[in-house]
Design a protein around this motif. Sequence first.
Motif, PDB file in Angstrom:
ATOM      1  N   THR A  16       0.818  -1.217   0.000  1.00 51.36           N
ATOM      2  CA  THR A  16       0.000   0.000   0.000  1.00 51.36           C
ATOM      3  C   THR A  16       0.856   1.273   0.000  1.00 51.36           C
ATOM      4  OG1 THR A  16      -0.155  -0.360   2.359  1.00 51.36           O
ATOM      5  CG2 THR A  16      -2.101  -0.868   1.075  1.00 51.36           C
ATOM      6  N   GLY A 177       1.336  -5.566   7.183  1.00 56.24           N
ATOM      7  CA  GLY A 177       1.370  -4.378   6.334  1.00 56.24           C
ATOM      8  C   GLY A 177       0.021  -4.126   5.689  1.00 56.24           C
ATOM      9  N   GLY A 178       0.058  -3.520   4.506  1.00 56.44           N
ATOM     10  CA  GLY A 178      -1.184  -3.202   3.809  1.00 56.44           C
ATOM     11  C   GLY A 178      -1.746  -4.417   3.079  1.00 56.44           C
ATOM     12  N   LYS A 207      -5.608  -4.087   3.841  1.00 63.30           N
ATOM     13  CA  LYS A 207      -6.671  -3.976   2.837  1.00 63.30           C
ATOM     14  C   LYS A 207      -7.859  -4.878   3.202  1.00 63.30           C
ATOM     15  CE  LYS A 207      -7.667  -4.707  -2.042  1.00 63.30           C
ATOM     16  NZ  LYS A 207      -8.991  -5.264  -1.782  1.00 63.30           N
ATOM     17  N   GLU A 246     -10.671   3.101   5.112  1.00 65.00           N
ATOM     18  CA  GLU A 246      -9.288   3.112   5.603  1.00 65.00           C
ATOM     19  C   GLU A 246      -9.120   4.207   6.656  1.00 65.00           C
ATOM     20  OE1 GLU A 246      -6.051   3.958   2.888  1.00 65.00           O
ATOM     21  OE2 GLU A 246      -4.571   3.175   4.318  1.00 65.00           O
ATOM     22  N   GLY A 315       4.994  -2.780  10.288  1.00 69.09           N
ATOM     23  CA  GLY A 315       3.907  -2.724   9.316  1.00 69.09           C
ATOM     24  C   GLY A 315       2.808  -1.829   9.868  1.00 69.09           C
ATOM     25  N   GLY A 316       2.258  -0.970   9.007  1.00 69.76           N
ATOM     26  CA  GLY A 316       1.274   0.030   9.444  1.00 69.76           C
ATOM     27  C   GLY A 316       0.083  -0.564  10.171  1.00 69.76           C
ATOM     28  N   SER A 317      -0.331  -1.773   9.773  1.00 69.43           N
ATOM     29  CA  SER A 317      -1.560  -2.325  10.359  1.00 69.43           C
ATOM     30  C   SER A 317      -1.374  -2.816  11.781  1.00 69.43           C
ATOM     31  CB  SER A 317      -2.074  -3.478   9.496  1.00 69.43           C
ATOM     32  OG  SER A 317      -2.307  -3.020   8.202  1.00 69.43           O
TER      33      SER A 317
HETATM   34  P1  AMP Z   1       2.597  -0.784   5.303  1.00 71.94           P
HETATM   35  O1  AMP Z   1       2.398  -1.722   4.141  1.00 71.94           O
HETATM   36  O2  AMP Z   1       3.447  -1.319   6.371  1.00 71.94           O
HETATM   37  O3  AMP Z   1       2.947   0.610   4.885  1.00 71.94           O
HETATM   38  O4  AMP Z   1       1.159  -0.677   5.994  1.00 71.94           O
HETATM   39  C1  AMP Z   1       0.124   0.005   5.405  1.00 71.94           C
HETATM   40  C2  AMP Z   1      -1.164  -0.412   6.054  1.00 71.94           C
HETATM   41  O5  AMP Z   1      -1.183   0.069   7.379  1.00 71.94           O
HETATM   42  C3  AMP Z   1      -2.385   0.135   5.356  1.00 71.94           C
HETATM   43  O6  AMP Z   1      -3.373  -0.859   5.243  1.00 71.94           O
HETATM   44  C4  AMP Z   1      -2.818   1.234   6.306  1.00 71.94           C
HETATM   45  O7  AMP Z   1      -4.222   1.462   6.218  1.00 71.94           O
HETATM   46  C5  AMP Z   1      -2.437   0.655   7.639  1.00 71.94           C
HETATM   47  N1  AMP Z   1      -2.293   1.670   8.676  1.00 71.94           N
HETATM   48  C6  AMP Z   1      -1.454   2.732   8.683  1.00 71.94           C
HETATM   49  N2  AMP Z   1      -1.621   3.476   9.798  1.00 71.94           N
HETATM   50  C7  AMP Z   1      -2.606   2.857  10.521  1.00 71.94           C
HETATM   51  C8  AMP Z   1      -3.258   3.132  11.771  1.00 71.94           C
HETATM   52  N3  AMP Z   1      -2.942   4.217  12.496  1.00 71.94           N
HETATM   53  N4  AMP Z   1      -4.204   2.274  12.183  1.00 71.94           N
HETATM   54  C9  AMP Z   1      -4.548   1.191  11.460  1.00 71.94           C
HETATM   55  N5  AMP Z   1      -3.981   0.878  10.272  1.00 71.94           N
HETATM   56  C10 AMP Z   1      -3.024   1.704   9.805  1.00 71.94           C
END
Ligand code: AMP
Length: 555
Positions: A16, A177-178, A207, A246, A315-317
């Motif tokens: 993502t 991650g995403g 996602k 999202e 990872g963001g998630s």
């Molecule tokens: P990455 O691939 O590690 O960059 O993670 C991206 C994913 O993390 C995406 O699905 C984002 O929607 C999710 N994400 C980022 N920040 C947050 C947050 N504060 N809370 C929940 N999900 C998040």
Amino acid sequence: MREELKKIYGIDLGTTYSCIAYVDEHGKPVIVPNAENERITPSVVFFDEDNVIVGNEAKANAVLASGQVVAFVKRAMGDPNFLFEYNGQNHKPEEISSFILRKLVKDAEQNTGEKITDVVITCPAYFGINEREATRIAGDIAGLNVRQIINEPTAAAISYGMAENTEKKVVLVYDLGGGTFDITMIDISPESIEVICTGGDHNLGGKDWDDAVIQYLVSQFQEETGITEDILDDPDTCQSLQLAAEKAKKTLSSRDKTRIPIVYGTEKAGIELTREKFDEVTENLLERTISLTKDMLEEAKKKGYSTFDEILLVGGSSRMPQVPERIKQELNVEPKLFDPDESVAKGAALYGWKLSINDELIKRVAAETGKSVEEIKEAPAEDIPEEVMEQAARTLADESGLTLGAVKSSRVEVKNVCSKSFGVVALERGETELVFNLVLKNSTVPVDVCQQFGTHEANQENVSVRIMENEVGEETILPEMAKEIGNGLLTIPPGLPANSPIEVTFKLNEEGRLDITALEVTDKRKLDMIIETDSILQGEELEEAKTRSQNIAVV
Ligand code: AMP
């Protein structure tokens, strides 16, 4: 005069979001923001006539101009069936990913004022041979010299190990991650970073949480308005719901509830979503990560690792509060959220820095010993006397301005495992076709193994060698459980009896590249097999993609 080290940039090519970093003169990793001044760039590509737009603007158009926009292309890496057609031209995932790389590199060049040539790119630990090769080719099409492809959790561990100056400990990296989920056990010490075991699912990520929210919002909207049709058929509604879902998910990481306005034609409704409801509609997804984590822990036990010291969340998630809560409940350890968006790119940059220092050390060792750079590269580490290495490190520190400690820390050894098993198809006792796994998943790489098979009948003219990739850690499995990733034909000299020996050798290197040789033992006829696959660009098609890419501006 100070000699500048060659800068090798680290790139997290995410499902993502993507991110680029380098290591500064103090040995610290630095993220380079994009032209929009954001530290991470949405991995979304928008084909707009002669230009390609990557990032936030592309993301904003994702559904409205759906025929022109590609998102989540990483999930399709190595997939022979994925083709995106625009203006009569077909694009494979690696070509689309190359545009994301070009955007990152172009913006970083503008920001730093220097040309970027060499990069380390990360991929999920779970990627197989074709997905990794597709990632490398994406870099190639973007005109980059891809020095290495490394695993995302390993990169996160490098970043953690170097930032915390850690003592010996066993760490679980939970990377959500995403679009992908990786769970990896890593043994970190001041001398080495060693991956013990890895598992995960490259089709599970943020996602899927967004999609679960969308489904919930649609059903609530239908309940409140009485509308029965599928509101997602309307591109405007679909687009805004994707972005809103999202956003709502992220809001719920810091608040207990949020309200999402939905407009469909003349109907409007504001749907409330509480964190409790969110956790409920996504519970099955979270549980899947827990079950994959438990599977991996079982595998680790077989390798003698029955406990661990820490859990790192990357990872963001993994920012969703449900993640640390559930992990603590299951494993009884308080997980640490470690730089979730940036640690992978920073770890890749640190790895690039290590490669760069290593290149310089080799040059100095070569000068000191009167040998060639190639000879030193090929020599086993223990053949280089410690005092020669020490002297080379001192000279480099003096010439580059780096501290001796920084130069030495670059010698941390990184050991990896493969995430898949690899084998060949053969007949068992001349009857049933089976896959004989020569390399089992979670073996430490590099691996060099050889197994003997026999011809099936007398006067056999050739043997078809089918290379199979799979996720089963057993020595023989049914062919249906594996994916064919390549094949070749070995010619057999005439007049040989049945069961004449054929020797198959698999060499899997640190980066997950597989070299295969099949040897007909009697006549020493050898077949070096290039993995033939239509799932990644090669040969003429690749050259065409490079030329095409050069004629397209990425903005
Ligand atoms: P990455 O691939 O590690 O960059 O993670 C991206 C994913 O993390 C995406 O699905 C984002 O929607 C999710 N994400 C980022 N920040 C947050 C947050 N504060 N809370 C929940 N999900 C998040």
